[in-house]
Design a protein around this motif. Structure first.
Motif, short mmCIF file in Angstrom:
data_model
loop_
_atom_site.label_atom_id
_atom_site.label_comp_id
_atom_site.label_asym_id
_atom_site.label_seq_id
_atom_site.Cartn_x
_atom_site.Cartn_y
_atom_site.Cartn_z
N VAL A 267 0.84 -1.20 0.00
CA VAL A 267 0.00 0.00 0.00
C VAL A 267 0.88 1.26 0.00
CG1 VAL A 267 -1.99 -1.08 1.13
CG2 VAL A 267 -0.19 -0.04 2.54
N TYR A 268 0.23 2.39 -0.24
CA TYR A 268 0.91 3.69 -0.27
C TYR A 268 1.72 3.88 1.02
CZ TYR A 268 1.59 8.71 -0.88
OH TYR A 268 2.15 9.96 -1.05
N GLY A 269 2.97 4.29 0.85
CA GLY A 269 3.84 4.51 2.01
C GLY A 269 4.79 3.35 2.27
N ASP A 270 4.48 2.16 1.72
CA ASP A 270 5.40 1.03 1.86
C ASP A 270 6.66 1.28 1.04
OD1 ASP A 270 3.57 -0.22 3.44
OD2 ASP A 270 3.00 -1.77 1.99
N GLU A 271 7.75 0.67 1.46
CA GLU A 271 9.03 0.88 0.79
C GLU A 271 8.98 0.45 -0.68
OE1 GLU A 271 13.66 -0.29 1.67
OE2 GLU A 271 12.21 -0.58 3.27
N VAL A 381 -4.61 10.54 3.85
CA VAL A 381 -5.37 9.29 3.99
C VAL A 381 -4.53 8.21 4.67
CG1 VAL A 381 -6.48 7.40 2.70
CG2 VAL A 381 -6.89 9.77 2.03
N SER A 382 -3.26 8.14 4.28
CA SER A 382 -2.42 7.03 4.74
C SER A 382 -1.70 7.33 6.06
CB SER A 382 -1.36 6.71 3.68
OG SER A 382 -0.49 7.83 3.51
N GLY A 383 -1.59 8.61 6.41
CA GLY A 383 -0.82 8.97 7.59
C GLY A 383 0.68 8.85 7.37
N VAL A 384 1.08 8.79 6.10
CA VAL A 384 2.50 8.67 5.72
C VAL A 384 2.89 9.93 4.95
CG1 VAL A 384 4.19 7.35 4.40
CG2 VAL A 384 2.33 6.15 5.56
N LYS A 385 4.03 10.49 5.27
CA LYS A 385 4.46 11.72 4.59
C LYS A 385 5.43 11.40 3.46
CE LYS A 385 5.52 16.16 4.11
NZ LYS A 385 4.75 16.95 3.15
N VAL A 386 4.99 11.62 2.23
CA VAL A 386 5.87 11.46 1.06
C VAL A 386 5.81 12.77 0.28
CG1 VAL A 386 6.35 10.13 -1.03
CG2 VAL A 386 5.27 8.99 0.93
N ASP A 387 6.92 13.53 0.23
CA ASP A 387 6.85 14.76 -0.56
C ASP A 387 7.13 14.44 -2.03
OD1 ASP A 387 9.96 15.71 0.87
OD2 ASP A 387 9.70 15.14 -1.22
N MET A 388 6.78 15.37 -2.90
CA MET A 388 6.80 15.08 -4.34
C MET A 388 8.22 14.89 -4.88
SD MET A 388 3.92 14.48 -5.39
CE MET A 388 3.71 13.72 -3.78
#
Length: 425
Positions: A267-271, A381-388
């Motif tokens: 899912v989104y945020g996984d490595e 939504v995911s609670g994970v921070k991924v910047d662009m």
């Protein structure tokens, strides 16, 4: 490369996301309400935004509401419903001209915030109930939206695949709710649900444009008085024992719909989420993909053949339109192409081409304010921070072995086939 950056301010009742950019001549404000999708609330939640969009205490009918938007230099206001993972999301969106480009110094952005505050906090009703006629009108429209899924066989096949694949799980529910649950809804019950949602949902407010971030943050904090709430826990798709199943359905259709669901276990945020993106591009996401070239072009088995992923549920869907006599062969080739991906049977050129297209697709998405907001909302939504910048760099660094590794996590769950009666088993 410089890409858009958001600033996030956390208040007790909501999160405010601002993106200062000179890319657009308009300012965009989007308010998103997120809550778990449940059988009890899904239909109420599907009806609510349309009732709120219809009118308010200050604008008691659609005509006066739309007339005021015209006064705001033709501002556009619309709502949207979506499902991300096990959540049902309501979006209220306003796009309004940036006063910097007008000779009239009206504070349009502030007027836009005032308008949304009116819609969200002063609905058309008496404080205990919405106006019954409006609710009845919108109930009829909701039933038509639900019915439209059955009339569009591609959407219907998607819906049925998800329903079969996630039977007994909240994700099986359609974003528009359940047809049988529409009629019993009363104006009073819907108002009670509105109060509950406004007080309990995870609220995220996005403002994108050439803005003074501090000034607009201060203004919104006074104009959108969402009550303090405890942030909800983020749910994660859990690994389930997968047993392959086949579901066949017969209707009066000329073209068969073969839709196949896989569990990606990512899912989104996984490595390995970025490797999954590239895997999907090579497998079925783009016009140079294996599914497109082998199922549609080379074998001429399908009118369309593609794959897409649901980032918050760990779902990969293969979508194809075929003649029913080609069913066995199409299933065989779709499975075979995945097996080849698991063995690493794809070239460096395919990887490079997919990275380039994925990169360009993301930049195109970030070229619109609405696209930018949808991209940033993945983090909320995911609670994970991924910047662009990190997203783009991670895509460029994906290796062949990582793609092969993520392919080997993918498990076939459900094969769904909708066909006509002629020649069916």
């Amino acid at each position: 490369m410089s890409v858009a950056e958001e600033k996030v301010r956390k208040y007790g009742g909501y999160n405010l996301h601002t993106v200062k950019t000179e890319k657009f001549k308009t300012n965009n404000i989007v308010v998103k309400w997120k809550a778990p999708i449940t059988e009890e609330s899904a239909t109420l939640r599907a009806l609510l935004p349309y009732v709120l969009q219809n009118s308010s205490n200050k604008y008691p009918n659609t005509a006066t509401l739309r007339s005021y938007l015209e006064e705001l230099y033709g501002a556009t206001f619309f709502i949207d419903l979506s499902k991300k993972g096990d959540y049902q999301i309501i979006s209220f969106s306003l796009e309004i001209a940036n006063e910097k480009f007008l000779s009239n110094p009206d504070p349009l952005l502030k007027k836009g915030v005032d308008f949304l505050a009116e819609i969200l906090f002063n609905p058309n009703g008496d404080g205990k109930s919405f106006v019954a006629k409006i609710v009845e009108d919108e109930k009829r429209a909701l039933k038509q939206r639900i019915q439209s899924i059955y009339d569009d066989k591609m959407r219907y096949a998607n819906f049925r695949l998800v329903e079969e694949m996630f039977k007994g799980e909240p994700y099986a529910l359609g974003v528009n709710g359940i047809a049988d649950k529409v009629d019993p809804i009363t104006a009073e019950e819907l108002y009670q649900y509105y109060e509950k949602s406004r007080q309990e949902d995870q609220i995220d407010v996005f403002v994108v444009g050439d803005i003074d971030e501090e000034e607009i943050a201060s203004y919104i904090s006074t104009k959108l008085p969402f009550a303090d709430r405890t942030a909800s826990e983020h749910t994660r798709a859990v690994h389930k024992e997968v047993k392959e199943k086949e579901v066949k359905e017969v209707q009066d259709v000329k073209q068969g719909k073969l839709h196949i669901g896989y569990r990606t276990n990512v899912v989104y945020g996984d490595e390995d989420y970025f490797a999954l993106q590239i895997f999907n591009g090579i497998y079925g996401g783009f016009s140079h993909s294996k599914l497109f070239l082998n199922v549609r072009e080379k074998e001429s088995l399908a009118y369309y053949a593609a794959s897409r992923i649901e980032s918050h549920k760990g779902l990969l869907m293969v979508l194809s339109g075929i003649d029913q006599q080609n069913y066995e062969k199409a299933v065989s080739i779709i499975k075979e192409q995945l097996d080849l991906m698991k063995k690493g049977d794809f070239t460096d050129d395919e990887i490079m081409q997919t990275k380039a297209v994925t990169h360009n697709q993301m930049l195109e998405t970030l070229d619109t304010a609405r696209g930018m907001i949808e991209v940033f909302y993945h983090n909320a939504v995911s609670g994970v921070k991924v910047d662009m910048s990190q997203w783009l760099q991670s895509i460029s660094k994906v290796t062949k072995e990582e793609i092969r590794s993520v392919a080997n996590k993918i498990e076939l769950d459900t094969i769904y086939f909708l066909s006509g009666s002629e020649g069916n088993n």
